[in-house]
Design a protein around this motif. Structure first.
Motif, PDB file in Angstrom:
ATOM      1  N   ARG A  51      63.957 115.848  15.533  1.00 59.88           N
ATOM      2  CA  ARG A  51      64.685 115.486  14.320  1.00 59.88           C
ATOM      3  C   ARG A  51      65.962 116.292  14.172  1.00 59.88           C
ATOM      4  O   ARG A  51      65.995 117.484  14.413  1.00 59.88           O
ATOM      5  N   GLY A  52      67.017 115.611  13.736  1.00 59.43           N
ATOM      6  CA  GLY A  52      68.313 116.258  13.544  1.00 59.43           C
ATOM      7  C   GLY A  52      68.585 116.555  12.085  1.00 59.43           C
ATOM      8  O   GLY A  52      67.723 116.368  11.226  1.00 59.43           O
ATOM      9  N   PHE A  89      59.410 131.517  19.454  1.00 52.17           N
ATOM     10  CA  PHE A  89      59.250 130.340  18.606  1.00 52.17           C
ATOM     11  C   PHE A  89      57.961 130.461  17.825  1.00 52.17           C
ATOM     12  O   PHE A  89      56.894 130.669  18.392  1.00 52.17           O
ATOM     13  N   ARG A  90      58.044 130.353  16.510  1.00 52.33           N
ATOM     14  CA  ARG A  90      56.888 130.530  15.647  1.00 52.33           C
ATOM     15  C   ARG A  90      56.395 129.214  15.049  1.00 52.33           C
ATOM     16  O   ARG A  90      55.405 129.210  14.345  1.00 52.33           O
ATOM     17  N   GLY A  91      57.083 128.111  15.311  1.00 52.07           N
ATOM     18  CA  GLY A  91      56.622 126.816  14.799  1.00 52.07           C
ATOM     19  C   GLY A  91      57.178 126.503  13.427  1.00 52.07           C
ATOM     20  O   GLY A  91      58.334 126.763  13.140  1.00 52.07           O
ATOM     21  N   ARG A  92      56.310 125.970  12.571  1.00 47.33           N
ATOM     22  CA  ARG A  92      56.723 125.593  11.216  1.00 47.33           C
ATOM     23  C   ARG A  92      55.985 126.428  10.194  1.00 47.33           C
ATOM     24  O   ARG A  92      54.810 126.717  10.336  1.00 47.33           O
ATOM     25  N   PRO A 128      64.335 120.955  13.607  1.00 49.85           N
ATOM     26  CA  PRO A 128      64.326 121.633  14.908  1.00 49.85           C
ATOM     27  C   PRO A 128      65.706 121.692  15.564  1.00 49.85           C
ATOM     28  O   PRO A 128      66.036 122.676  16.206  1.00 49.85           O
ATOM     29  N   GLU A 129      66.510 120.650  15.386  1.00 53.82           N
ATOM     30  CA  GLU A 129      67.847 120.648  15.989  1.00 53.82           C
ATOM     31  C   GLU A 129      68.697 121.767  15.401  1.00 53.82           C
ATOM     32  O   GLU A 129      69.380 122.492  16.129  1.00 53.82           O
ATOM     33  N   GLU A 130      68.652 121.943  14.092  1.00 58.80           N
ATOM     34  CA  GLU A 130      69.393 123.031  13.450  1.00 58.80           C
ATOM     35  C   GLU A 130      68.913 124.382  13.963  1.00 58.80           C
ATOM     36  O   GLU A 130      69.715 125.291  14.193  1.00 58.80           O
ATOM     37  N   THR A 182      61.074 121.416  21.222  1.00 64.79           N
ATOM     38  CA  THR A 182      61.804 122.474  20.526  1.00 64.79           C
ATOM     39  C   THR A 182      61.558 123.819  21.192  1.00 64.79           C
ATOM     40  O   THR A 182      62.482 124.598  21.413  1.00 64.79           O
ATOM     41  N   LYS A 183      60.320 124.077  21.547  1.00 61.24           N
ATOM     42  CA  LYS A 183      59.973 125.333  22.216  1.00 61.24           C
ATOM     43  C   LYS A 183      60.696 125.447  23.556  1.00 61.24           C
ATOM     44  O   LYS A 183      61.225 126.510  23.908  1.00 61.24           O
ATOM     45  N   ALA A 184      60.744 124.365  24.316  1.00 55.80           N
ATOM     46  CA  ALA A 184      61.423 124.372  25.611  1.00 55.80           C
ATOM     47  C   ALA A 184      62.931 124.579  25.452  1.00 55.80           C
ATOM     48  O   ALA A 184      63.539 125.329  26.217  1.00 55.80           O
ATOM     49  N   LEU A 185      63.534 123.948  24.454  1.00 51.71           N
ATOM     50  CA  LEU A 185      64.969 124.123  24.212  1.00 51.71           C
ATOM     51  C   LEU A 185      65.283 125.556  23.793  1.00 51.71           C
ATOM     52  O   LEU A 185      66.270 126.140  24.234  1.00 51.71           O
ATOM     53  N   LEU A 186      64.435 126.133  22.942  1.00 55.40           N
ATOM     54  CA  LEU A 186      64.650 127.513  22.517  1.00 55.40           C
ATOM     55  C   LEU A 186      64.514 128.484  23.691  1.00 55.40           C
ATOM     56  O   LEU A 186      65.270 129.442  23.810  1.00 55.40           O
TER      57      LEU A 186
END
Length: 141
Positions: free
Chosen positions: A130-131, A31-34, A58-60, A19-23
């Motif tokens: 996850r989508g 990116f702050r995580g969850r 993460p996909e959203e 997710t971090k790499a995609l962002l």
């Protein structure tokens, strides 16, 4: 046989890293995580001008971050007054981008655009992340 805690942690850390790499590939802010509520979180800007994007998966989050700024010029697509013809208006910012908000959002919300920015194929982009349909904590992708 059930998944061990180490396998769960490995899967979660891989999802976090992907997710971090995609962002980063779509210029997705910090990116702050969850959050403790389970929402995924990214922040654009600093101080009073900061904008937080929250999403259930993460996909959203990646899709929201991808359309937050124009990929060509970095112009914000949300949170600004609109000119005639639905064009973005930023006081004090000179932008030569002729794309409207709707055009930017339509182009950059696609998996193909995200894949191009990340240097992946469309099938690889959200593999292991996850989508929108995955609402449970133990969902496997």
């Amino acid at each position: 046989m059930a998944e061990s805690i180490w396998q769960q942690l490995d899967r979660m850390m891989a999802e976090y890293a992907k997710t971090k790499a995609l962002l980063r590939a779509v210029r997705g802010g910090r990116f702050r995580g969850r959050k403790p509520s389970g929402k995924w979180w990214v922040r654009f800007g600093t101080g009073r001008a900061a904008v937080d994007l929250l999403a259930d998966t993460p996909e959203e989050l990646v899709r929201q971050a991808a359309v937050h700024r124009c990929g060509e010029c970095g112009h914000k697509t949300q949170g600004h007054r609109l000119k005639a013809k639905d064009e973005v208006s930023c006081p004090g910012v000179s932008c030569t981008c002729k794309a409207t908000q709707a055009e930017i959002i339509a182009k950059q919300s696609t998996t193909a655009w995200i894949a191009e920015r990340a240097g992946l194929t469309e099938r690889e982009v959200f593999r292991g992340v996850r989508g929108p349909g995955a609402q449970t904590e133990g969902a496997h992708v």
